[in-house]
Design a protein around this motif. Structure first.
Motif, PDB file in Angstrom:
ATOM      1  N   VAL A 140       0.843  -1.195   0.000  1.00  0.00           N
ATOM      2  CA  VAL A 140       0.000   0.000   0.000  1.00  0.00           C
ATOM      3  C   VAL A 140       0.881   1.249   0.000  1.00  0.00           C
ATOM      4  CG1 VAL A 140      -1.845  -1.167   1.265  1.00  0.00           C
ATOM      5  CG2 VAL A 140      -0.142   0.150   2.526  1.00  0.00           C
ATOM      6  N   ALA A 141       0.265   2.383  -0.331  1.00  0.00           N
ATOM      7  CA  ALA A 141       0.948   3.666  -0.171  1.00  0.00           C
ATOM      8  C   ALA A 141       1.130   3.927   1.318  1.00  0.00           C
ATOM      9  CB  ALA A 141       0.124   4.774  -0.811  1.00  0.00           C
ATOM     10  N   ALA A 142       2.318   4.371   1.707  1.00  0.00           N
ATOM     11  CA  ALA A 142       2.607   4.584   3.130  1.00  0.00           C
ATOM     12  C   ALA A 142       1.597   5.533   3.775  1.00  0.00           C
ATOM     13  CB  ALA A 142       4.030   5.112   3.297  1.00  0.00           C
ATOM     14  N   GLU A 143       1.188   6.549   3.049  1.00  0.00           N
ATOM     15  CA  GLU A 143       0.270   7.539   3.618  1.00  0.00           C
ATOM     16  C   GLU A 143      -1.106   6.955   3.927  1.00  0.00           C
ATOM     17  OE1 GLU A 143      -1.211   9.519  -0.629  1.00  0.00           O
ATOM     18  OE2 GLU A 143       0.012  10.677   0.768  1.00  0.00           O
ATOM     19  N   GLU A 147      -5.106   6.416   8.519  1.00  0.00           N
ATOM     20  CA  GLU A 147      -6.436   6.149   9.090  1.00  0.00           C
ATOM     21  C   GLU A 147      -6.403   4.941  10.010  1.00  0.00           C
ATOM     22  OE1 GLU A 147     -11.060   5.382   7.611  1.00  0.00           O
ATOM     23  OE2 GLU A 147      -9.494   5.908   6.163  1.00  0.00           O
ATOM     24  N   ARG A 148      -5.682   3.911   9.612  1.00  0.00           N
ATOM     25  CA  ARG A 148      -5.576   2.715  10.435  1.00  0.00           C
ATOM     26  C   ARG A 148      -4.904   3.050  11.774  1.00  0.00           C
ATOM     27  NH1 ARG A 148      -2.249  -2.099   7.871  1.00  0.00           N
ATOM     28  NH2 ARG A 148      -3.915  -1.812   6.340  1.00  0.00           N
ATOM     29  N   LEU A 170       4.006   9.929   8.092  1.00  0.00           N
ATOM     30  CA  LEU A 170       2.834   9.849   8.962  1.00  0.00           C
ATOM     31  C   LEU A 170       2.947  10.625  10.274  1.00  0.00           C
ATOM     32  CD1 LEU A 170       2.309   6.001   8.530  1.00  0.00           C
ATOM     33  CD2 LEU A 170       0.838   7.776   7.568  1.00  0.00           C
ATOM     34  N   LYS A 171       4.125  11.058  10.660  1.00  0.00           N
ATOM     35  CA  LYS A 171       4.308  11.606  12.005  1.00  0.00           C
ATOM     36  C   LYS A 171       3.486  12.856  12.277  1.00  0.00           C
ATOM     37  CE  LYS A 171       8.485  14.227  10.772  1.00  0.00           C
ATOM     38  NZ  LYS A 171       9.942  14.402  11.036  1.00  0.00           N
ATOM     39  N   ASP A 172       3.178  13.633  11.254  1.00  0.00           N
ATOM     40  CA  ASP A 172       2.380  14.843  11.463  1.00  0.00           C
ATOM     41  C   ASP A 172       0.880  14.555  11.485  1.00  0.00           C
ATOM     42  OD1 ASP A 172       4.651  16.432  11.595  1.00  0.00           O
ATOM     43  OD2 ASP A 172       4.690  16.767   9.430  1.00  0.00           O
TER      44      ASP A 172
END
Length: 230
Positions: A140-143, A147-148, A170-172
């Motif tokens: 999957v795309a990392a971004e 949501e998960r 994802l940290k932000d």
């Protein structure tokens, strides 16, 4: 039970030998040579260290993907070849599960991430303490993991060679993610031995062991673009 485990799913390569889940010999290399050059000499070295012959091995284990297409293929083929002469049982365990097993934190979520290029990751999610699988292996795309991760009300630890990539993306968006320490971030044959022992009832004969790729290789994608079927 003597277990020989092989991991060649990424840049580094490791081979371990255990008595039940206790490691008695281990080899690790990351020297730039191809796994086809290093893997079998490492197996020989581990057996010599432990003073064990291949005939003494009760179970052969391998990380059967996802990961490097060539590395996974070499590891699975080598393991089948080692097990075949004495018709010994084999077990293939997801590379992502082996990565997640390094996260031994209580009451947290472990997400294994391997770099799949193009800002994508091979990933799977587990409950840390029991290593209960929460999602299948997927590319999957990392971004898309945001949501998960946001749905969990507990710390989420990222591990694997794609963990830093995912963390930076994802940290932000996710305030509950943490990056595993480097020494606990990657798959290794020692952890594979432990998992193989715990899952020994799932062993199969070598002919039934197959790699797991999740997506087509770059060469296959290029052929598909050109309309060439193989």
């Amino acid at each position: 039970m003597k277990i020989l485990a092989i991991d060649s799913s990424a840049v580094s390569c490791s081979v371990a030998l255990s008595n039940d889940s206790e490691i008695i010999a281990l080899e690790f290399v990351n020297n730039g040579l191809t796994h086809s050059q290093t893997l079998l000499p490492m197996v020989e070295c581990v057996c010599q260290k432990a003073q064990v012959s291949l005939q003494d091995i009760d179970l052969f284990a391998v990380t059967n993907g996802p990961g490097s297409f060539t590395g996974v293929r070499i590891g699975v083929a080598a393991l089948k070849g080692l097990a075949f002469p004495a018709d010994k049982p084999c077990i293939g365990i997801s590379t992502l599960e082996v990565i997640a097993a390094n996260i031994e934190k209580e009451d947290c979520i472990a997400i294994a991430c391997m770099d799949a290029r193009r800002a994508q990751v091979y990933t799977a999610t587990f409950e840390s303490v029991t290593l209960r699988r929460l999602t299948p292996d997927e590319a999957v795309a990392a971004e898309s993991l945001a949501e998960r991760i946001q749905s969990y009300d507990k710390p989420v630890w990222l591990a694997g060679d794609g963990a830093t990539l995912a963390y930076e993306i994802l940290k932000d968006k996710c305030d509950n993610i943490l990056l595993a320490a480097e020494e606990n971030r990657y798959q290794n044959a020692a952890k594979l031995c432990e998992l193989a022992y715990n899952q020994r009832d799932k062993a199969v004969q070598g002919a039934a062991l197959v790699p797991t790729y999740l997506r087509m290789s770059q060469a296959q994608r290029e052929l598909k673009k050109k309309g060439i079927k193989r």
